[in-house]
Design a protein around this motif. Structure first.
Motif: not given
Length: 226
Positions: A34-50
């Motif tokens: 879940n910690v790893a998934a958190t990091a991946v999700l934040l990276a995807a969000a930032r890459a998407s422009g959030l």
């Protein structure tokens, strides 16, 4: 943003119900995943422009988040304290999943598994990335409702596990009703968490309330069973 939403919604719907419980090495692997998934999700969000602000992670809003979340956490703590102090209410806090845990195991639950494996991941996923993504596509009420509904669905399997551990709701009809009520309850909590996030401008507000509810709940459940 539509692509992120199209991936995120089914992924979150499946993660807690179909994926994470199958991981070997639980409960330690649960926290790591879940910690790893958190990091991946934040990276995807930032890459998407959030932006960090849209995700509730603007440092300038931390003080507001602490005020809102701290006040709510204090109310939760007072509620648990009252329930423990009133003999007629103590049995309501009982939970077979924590009744036999020793001090070290309780500390691991309250200080590691819940903060990192549950609160961090769920708040970033639901009140951070999902709410921000849906906020780009829907009106505020629609984004809040959709994120809360998915948060309710997220709790189907955990509810079944809790019912089984505590020998509650025997029979398929009773279990179905109990799961439905639990999911509606967690969806309502999702609305509250989302409002805290939006009103305070910080993910810290719902995180503090979530942490108090779960971690203090574990400690209160253990105390009630002793």
């Amino acid at each position: 943003m539509l692509v992120l939403a199209a991936v995120l919604v089914p992924a979150l719907g499946a993660w807690n119900n179909l994926v994470v419980h199958r991981l070997p090495g639980r409960p330690a692997s649960y926290v790591v995943a879940n910690v790893a998934a958190t990091a991946v999700l934040l990276a995807a969000a930032r890459a998407s422009g959030l932006s960090w602000g849209e995700l509730g992670l603007d440092r300038r809003r931390l003080a507001a988040g602490a005020r809102w979340g701290g006040s709510c956490a204090a109310v939760v703590a007072a509620g648990y304290g009252t329930a423990l102090a009133v003999p007629a209410l103590r049995p309501l806090l009982g939970d077979a999943r924590v009744a036999g845990l020793d001090g070290g195991e309780l500390a691991a639950q309250a200080l590691v598994r819940i903060p990192l494996g549950t609160v961090l991941w769920e708040e970033v996923a639901f009140r951070g990335v999902l709410l921000a993504t849906l906020g780009r596509l829907l009106p505020r009420r629609g984004a809040t409702a959709a994120s809360a509904a998915l948060f309710g669905i997220w709790h189907v399997r955990p509810t079944l596990a809790a019912l089984s551990a505590n020998d509650l709701a025997e029979g398929p009809l009773a279990r179905t009703g109990a799961v439905l009520l639990a999911c509606l309850g967690t969806a309502a909590a999702g609305v509250l968490f989302a409002e805290l996030r939006l009103r305070s401008g910080s993910l810290l507000a719902p995180a503090l309330l979530h942490l108090a509810t779960n971690s203090l709940g574990v400690l209160a459940g253990a105390a009630a069973s002793r």
